[in-house]
Design a protein around this motif. Sequence first.
Motif, short mmCIF file in Angstrom:
data_model
loop_
_atom_site.label_atom_id
_atom_site.label_comp_id
_atom_site.label_asym_id
_atom_site.label_seq_id
_atom_site.Cartn_x
_atom_site.Cartn_y
_atom_site.Cartn_z
N LEU A 155 -18.49 -18.08 32.12
CA LEU A 155 -19.06 -16.84 32.64
C LEU A 155 -18.52 -16.53 34.03
CD1 LEU A 155 -21.13 -14.61 32.03
CD2 LEU A 155 -22.83 -16.02 33.15
N ASP A 156 -18.37 -17.54 34.88
CA ASP A 156 -17.81 -17.33 36.22
C ASP A 156 -16.35 -16.91 36.17
OD1 ASP A 156 -20.05 -18.10 37.81
OD2 ASP A 156 -19.62 -20.19 37.34
N LEU A 157 -15.61 -17.50 35.24
CA LEU A 157 -14.16 -17.30 35.21
C LEU A 157 -13.72 -16.13 34.33
CD1 LEU A 157 -13.25 -21.07 34.81
CD2 LEU A 157 -13.03 -19.69 36.89
N GLY A 158 -14.52 -15.78 33.34
CA GLY A 158 -14.10 -14.74 32.40
C GLY A 158 -13.00 -15.22 31.48
N ALA A 159 -12.81 -16.53 31.41
CA ALA A 159 -11.78 -17.14 30.57
C ALA A 159 -12.22 -18.55 30.20
CB ALA A 159 -10.45 -17.18 31.30
N ASP A 160 -11.53 -19.12 29.24
CA ASP A 160 -11.83 -20.49 28.83
C ASP A 160 -11.47 -21.45 29.96
OD1 ASP A 160 -12.43 -22.69 27.27
OD2 ASP A 160 -10.46 -22.74 26.31
N PRO A 161 -12.40 -22.30 30.40
CA PRO A 161 -12.10 -23.24 31.48
C PRO A 161 -10.89 -24.14 31.20
CG PRO A 161 -14.45 -23.16 31.12
CD PRO A 161 -13.81 -22.36 30.02
N GLU A 162 -10.66 -24.46 29.94
CA GLU A 162 -9.50 -25.30 29.60
C GLU A 162 -8.19 -24.56 29.90
OE1 GLU A 162 -7.95 -28.07 25.88
OE2 GLU A 162 -9.70 -26.79 25.63
N GLU A 163 -8.14 -23.27 29.59
CA GLU A 163 -6.95 -22.48 29.89
C GLU A 163 -6.74 -22.35 31.40
OE1 GLU A 163 -7.29 -18.71 27.96
OE2 GLU A 163 -7.51 -19.61 25.97
N VAL A 164 -7.83 -22.13 32.13
CA VAL A 164 -7.75 -22.01 33.59
C VAL A 164 -7.26 -23.31 34.19
CG1 VAL A 164 -9.06 -21.56 35.70
CG2 VAL A 164 -9.52 -20.22 33.64
N ALA A 165 -7.77 -24.44 33.68
CA ALA A 165 -7.32 -25.75 34.19
C ALA A 165 -5.82 -25.93 33.95
CB ALA A 165 -8.11 -26.87 33.52
N GLY A 166 -5.33 -25.50 32.80
CA GLY A 166 -3.90 -25.58 32.53
C GLY A 166 -3.07 -24.75 33.49
N HIS A 194 -3.13 -26.49 36.93
CA HIS A 194 -2.23 -27.64 36.98
C HIS A 194 -0.76 -27.19 37.06
CE1 HIS A 194 -5.19 -30.77 36.67
NE2 HIS A 194 -5.70 -30.23 35.58
N ALA A 195 -0.43 -26.06 36.42
CA ALA A 195 0.93 -25.53 36.48
C ALA A 195 1.24 -24.95 37.85
CB ALA A 195 1.13 -24.48 35.41
N THR A 227 -9.42 -17.73 43.04
CA THR A 227 -8.06 -17.28 43.27
C THR A 227 -7.20 -18.51 43.51
OG1 THR A 227 -8.87 -15.26 44.33
CG2 THR A 227 -6.57 -15.84 44.72
N ALA A 228 -6.04 -18.53 42.87
CA ALA A 228 -5.12 -19.67 43.03
C ALA A 228 -3.73 -19.14 43.38
CB ALA A 228 -5.06 -20.50 41.75
N ASP A 229 -3.09 -19.80 44.34
CA ASP A 229 -1.72 -19.48 44.70
C ASP A 229 -1.03 -20.77 45.13
OD1 ASP A 229 -2.64 -19.95 47.27
OD2 ASP A 229 -2.60 -17.84 47.85
#
Length: 131
Positions: A113-124, A127-128, A60-62
Motif C-alpha cells: 500500500l505504501d509503495l503502490g507496487a509489489d515489495p519484491e519488485e521494489v527490492a529487486g 538492489h540493482a 525515492t531511490a537514486d
Amino acid sequence: MTRTWSTPTPLVVVGWVAAAALALATLLADDNAGRLLIGLATLLVTYLAAFASIARPRLTADADGLAVRGFASTTLLPWHEVKVKLQTTRRLGREQQTLELDADDRLVVLTRLDLGADPEEVAGVLHALRP
C-alpha cells in the motif's frame, strides 16, 4: 536514474471521498453515540488520506541512496548505511510481504500500500540501483 514509489493516486482519491462521505454522515446522524463513532471514523480516514497525499512519493531511490518521506519530514538514507530486506509474514491465514529498510538507528517498514507496487519488485530495483 531516480525511481519513486507511492500510494496509488486512485486509492488516495477514494480515501478523500470516503472522508467526505463520513463527514456528511456525521452531520446527518441523529443520535450522539452514532455521531461520535462516525466522527472518530471520519478523523481516522481523513488522517490516512492526508498522510497518503502529503507523503508523496513515499520512497525515492537514486545513486546517492534512499529518501523515505513521512508526514513532516524526509529521511535520507545513504546506501552504505541501509540494508534492504524483504520480509514475509503470515497473518490471518495469508502471507504478506513488506520491504524493510534497516539503517543504523532506524527501521522503515513499507507495505504494498505504501509503495503502490509489489515489495519484491521494489527490492529487486533497489538492489540493482545500489552502487
